[in-house]
Scaffold this motif. Structure first.
Motif, PDB file in Angstrom:
ATOM      1  N   GLY A 123       0.831  -1.206   0.000  1.00 46.37           N
ATOM      2  CA  GLY A 123       0.000   0.000   0.000  1.00 46.37           C
ATOM      3  C   GLY A 123       0.865   1.256   0.000  1.00 46.37           C
ATOM      4  O   GLY A 123       2.099   1.190   0.054  1.00 46.37           O
ATOM      5  N   GLY A 124       0.180   2.398  -0.071  1.00 47.92           N
ATOM      6  CA  GLY A 124       0.890   3.670  -0.162  1.00 47.92           C
ATOM      7  C   GLY A 124       1.553   4.074   1.146  1.00 47.92           C
ATOM      8  O   GLY A 124       2.640   4.651   1.155  1.00 47.92           O
ATOM      9  N   ILE A 125       0.926   3.775   2.247  1.00 50.09           N
ATOM     10  CA  ILE A 125       1.463   4.211   3.544  1.00 50.09           C
ATOM     11  C   ILE A 125       2.803   3.531   3.827  1.00 50.09           C
ATOM     12  O   ILE A 125       3.679   4.097   4.483  1.00 50.09           O
ATOM     13  N   TYR A 149      -2.810  14.667   4.189  1.00 45.91           N
ATOM     14  CA  TYR A 149      -3.207  13.312   4.607  1.00 45.91           C
ATOM     15  C   TYR A 149      -2.607  12.995   5.984  1.00 45.91           C
ATOM     16  O   TYR A 149      -1.408  13.108   6.203  1.00 45.91           O
ATOM     17  N   ILE A 194       0.789  15.773  -2.309  1.00 44.71           N
ATOM     18  CA  ILE A 194      -0.208  14.936  -2.995  1.00 44.71           C
ATOM     19  C   ILE A 194      -0.711  15.804  -4.144  1.00 44.71           C
ATOM     20  O   ILE A 194      -1.696  16.530  -4.007  1.00 44.71           O
ATOM     21  N   ASN A 199      -5.853  14.778  -0.820  1.00 46.81           N
ATOM     22  CA  ASN A 199      -6.552  14.425   0.411  1.00 46.81           C
ATOM     23  C   ASN A 199      -6.029  15.356   1.486  1.00 46.81           C
ATOM     24  O   ASN A 199      -4.822  15.330   1.748  1.00 46.81           O
ATOM     25  N   ASP A 227       2.940  11.691  -3.625  1.00 46.34           N
ATOM     26  CA  ASP A 227       1.929  10.673  -3.321  1.00 46.34           C
ATOM     27  C   ASP A 227       0.848  10.752  -4.399  1.00 46.34           C
ATOM     28  O   ASP A 227       0.130  11.752  -4.498  1.00 46.34           O
ATOM     29  N   ALA A 229      -1.863   8.792  -4.866  1.00 47.54           N
ATOM     30  CA  ALA A 229      -2.963   7.878  -4.507  1.00 47.54           C
ATOM     31  C   ALA A 229      -4.205   8.037  -5.394  1.00 47.54           C
ATOM     32  O   ALA A 229      -4.903   7.075  -5.677  1.00 47.54           O
ATOM     33  N   TYR A 230      -4.504   9.278  -5.809  1.00 44.10           N
ATOM     34  CA  TYR A 230      -5.754   9.514  -6.558  1.00 44.10           C
ATOM     35  C   TYR A 230      -5.504   9.920  -8.010  1.00 44.10           C
ATOM     36  O   TYR A 230      -6.440  10.285  -8.727  1.00 44.10           O
ATOM     37  N   THR A 256      -0.313   3.715  -4.960  1.00 47.85           N
ATOM     38  CA  THR A 256      -1.104   2.682  -4.286  1.00 47.85           C
ATOM     39  C   THR A 256      -2.190   2.157  -5.221  1.00 47.85           C
ATOM     40  O   THR A 256      -2.723   2.912  -6.044  1.00 47.85           O
ATOM     41  N   SER A 258      -4.788   0.870  -3.755  1.00 49.08           N
ATOM     42  CA  SER A 258      -5.919   0.799  -2.822  1.00 49.08           C
ATOM     43  C   SER A 258      -7.168   1.488  -3.361  1.00 49.08           C
ATOM     44  O   SER A 258      -8.280   1.020  -3.165  1.00 49.08           O
ATOM     45  N   LYS A 259      -6.986   2.626  -4.029  1.00 48.56           N
ATOM     46  CA  LYS A 259      -8.155   3.409  -4.439  1.00 48.56           C
ATOM     47  C   LYS A 259      -8.680   2.977  -5.804  1.00 48.56           C
ATOM     48  O   LYS A 259      -9.843   3.212  -6.114  1.00 48.56           O
ATOM     49  N   ARG A 266      -3.678  -4.460  -0.062  1.00 51.16           N
ATOM     50  CA  ARG A 266      -2.516  -3.730   0.438  1.00 51.16           C
ATOM     51  C   ARG A 266      -1.371  -3.752  -0.565  1.00 51.16           C
ATOM     52  O   ARG A 266      -0.299  -4.291  -0.297  1.00 51.16           O
TER      53      ARG A 266
HETATM   54  C1  PLP Z   1      -3.161  10.642  -0.006  1.00 53.39           C
HETATM   55  C2  PLP Z   1      -3.127   9.229   0.459  1.00 53.39           C
HETATM   56  N1  PLP Z   1      -1.986   8.555   0.420  1.00 53.39           N
HETATM   57  C3  PLP Z   1      -1.894   7.285   0.826  1.00 53.39           C
HETATM   58  C4  PLP Z   1      -2.993   6.626   1.314  1.00 53.39           C
HETATM   59  C5  PLP Z   1      -2.827   5.240   1.859  1.00 53.39           C
HETATM   60  O1  PLP Z   1      -2.974   4.296   0.928  1.00 53.39           O
HETATM   61  P1  PLP Z   1      -2.894   2.772   1.339  1.00 53.39           P
HETATM   62  O2  PLP Z   1      -4.215   2.396   1.887  1.00 53.39           O
HETATM   63  O3  PLP Z   1      -2.585   2.114   0.067  1.00 53.39           O
HETATM   64  O4  PLP Z   1      -1.797   2.606   2.331  1.00 53.39           O
HETATM   65  C6  PLP Z   1      -4.211   7.278   1.387  1.00 53.39           C
HETATM   66  C7  PLP Z   1      -5.390   6.588   1.935  1.00 53.39           C
HETATM   67  O5  PLP Z   1      -6.344   7.162   2.352  1.00 53.39           O
HETATM   68  C8  PLP Z   1      -4.274   8.613   0.945  1.00 53.39           C
HETATM   69  O6  PLP Z   1      -5.416   9.304   1.012  1.00 53.39           O
END
Ligand code: PLP
Length: 418
Positions: A123-125, A149, A194, A199, A227, A229-230, A256, A258-259, A266
């Motif tokens: 995942g991204g985190i 975030y 981001i 976010n 980042d 993510a979106y 990531t 995830s979205k 993950r």
């Molecule tokens: C900007 C941003 N980065 C990373 C993540 C985390 O992603 P992951 O669930 O893949 O760890 C999120 C999740 O909400 C996010 O909003």
């Protein structure tokens, strides 16, 4: 006999010494003291509440998950490839998924990672955590967007960084404010941004500011953590070039799935200078060692079968519709003096209520009114008062036919505070 507790129990060999409260918190490592964390836990704990219209977590819509396709892929991999799919993988990820992700980056960004410039993360985190663990010493300056975030703030604070905020406007991070801080002597090791459909604010960084930020990174010798993510969830025109494609020498991209695929797997990636990626791989060896091999193989098969691109295309349409329903409902119900961002992608609308409204205090009333949002304050560092009258609304997982009613409930709660 008087009751004895704590160390005395241990000293006397009391057979009941396992019973009773022990002050574990007193033994916490010092570096944990700067960590909040309760906000994310609270957001996730609402995830399962069925009678509440939930604009809180940044959750993808489960209807976008292609469970039938995934069930077939899983069954086949488990039957035919247990020695790979059910085994440990290399820490940097299996070769097949790295090749697949590399090909996607080449198609989307016009640049493929060179040898050693890409790894698969959990995942991204995970990327943020590995970076902070490897590069942040206590007191190192890390710049973030304000607001940003929460997970990013926590990853850097977890390693005792001195986290500083730079404000946002409609064109993303105020790079001019950062430039002034740098000219005044601030020396960040990392600048976290981001740039696409941010976010929590839903805003994006302009192409011009991306170039300016990359120039500053080269001039003042800091790493940009980008980042994305979106990034793939834009509603219209393509997003400006990624920072990583503009300046691969000074940018680490955290991606990531995830979205756009499913957070349950993950899965994510880190792309950046090979020297940095090699350090993140070492750090991952002593955290979770590798992302799950079954997830890596499933994502690769799903992607190579064309399913991921179809999922992303359908998700964009869905989220664009929900964003519009949300802003229409805000226009219909919110009291005068309320403003909000209009999303061009991603999951979020960022709402600013009239001054004096305390959105943390109001969240209990919202819960009683069977609606949930995240108050703005935790997305800022401790700037006095910042975010107090703001709200993050995540429309991504609210059914179309509940959006208007949910926003009406939030509006009622805000009006009650005026
Ligand atoms: C900007 C941003 N980065 C990373 C993540 C985390 O992603 P992951 O669930 O893949 O760890 C999120 C999740 O909400 C996010 O909003």
């Amino acid at each position: 006999m008087t009751a004895v507790t704590g160390q005395q129990d241990l000293d006397r060999g009391d057979p009941n010494r396992g019973a009773g409260h022990r002050p574990w918190d007193e033994r916490l490592a010092r570096r944990t003291h700067a960590l909040g964390g309760s906000e994310i836990t609270a957001i996730l704990s609402l995830a399962g509440a069925s009678d509440v219209i939930t604009f809180s977590g940044g959750f993808p819509e489960p209807a976008t998950f292609q469970s039938g396709v995934l069930a077939d892929i899983a069954a086949r991999l488990i039957a035919e490839e247990p020695g790979v799919a059910l085994q440990y993988s290399a820490t940097e990820g299996l070769a097949g998924i790295r090749e697949y992700v590399s090909g996607r980056l080449a198609a989307a960004e016009g640049r493929a990672p060179a040898a050693g410039e890409l790894m698969i993360t959990s995942g991204g985190i995970d990327c943020m955590e590995l970076l902070a663990k490897s590069y942040v010493d206590p007191g190192d300056v890390v710049v973030v967007e304000a607001p940003t975030y929460l997970g990013g703030i926590m990853a850097f604070r977890g390693y005792e960084a001195d986290v500083r905020g730079v404000p946002l406007d409609d064109a993303g991070m105020r790079v001019d404010v950062l430039a002034d801080l740098l000219a005044g002597g601030l020396r960040p090791k990392i600048v976290y941004t981001i740039p696409d459909y941010q976010n929590p604010a839903g805003l994006s960084m302009s192409a011009e500011r991306r170039r300016e930020l990359a120039d500053l990174a080269r001039r003042y010798d800091f790493l940009i953590l980008e980042d994305v993510a979106y990034r793939e969830l834009g509603f219209g025109a393509a997003a400006p070039p990624s920072l990583w494609s503009l300046a691969p020498d000074v940018v680490l991209q955290a991606g990531t799935f995830s979205k756009i695929f499913s957070p349950g797997f993950r899965m994510g990636w880190a792309a950046g200078p090979a020297e940095i990626i090699s350090r993140l791989i070492i750090a991952k060896q002593n955290s979770d060692q590798c992302a799950g091999a079954l997830g890596q193989r499933m994502l690769e098969e799903y992607g190579r079968g064309g399913h991921l691109e179809r999922q992303v295309a359908a998700a964009r349409v869905l989220y664009e519709r929900r964003a519009r329903l949300t802003t229409d409902a805000l226009a219909a119900h919110m009291p005068d003096g309320t403003t909000w961002t209009t999303p061009t992608g991603g999951f979020y609308v960022w709402l600013t209520c009239p001054g004096g409204v305390d959105t943390v205090a109001l969240s209990a009333a919202a819960r009683a009114n069977k609606v949930a949002y995240v108050p703005g304050q935790p997305f800022y560092l401790e700037d006095a008062g910042a975010g107090a009258n703001q709200i993050r609304l995540s429309y991504s997982r609210v059914a179309d036919d509940l959006i208007d009613e949910g926003i009406r409930r939030i509006a009622d709660v805000v009006k009650s505070a005026l």
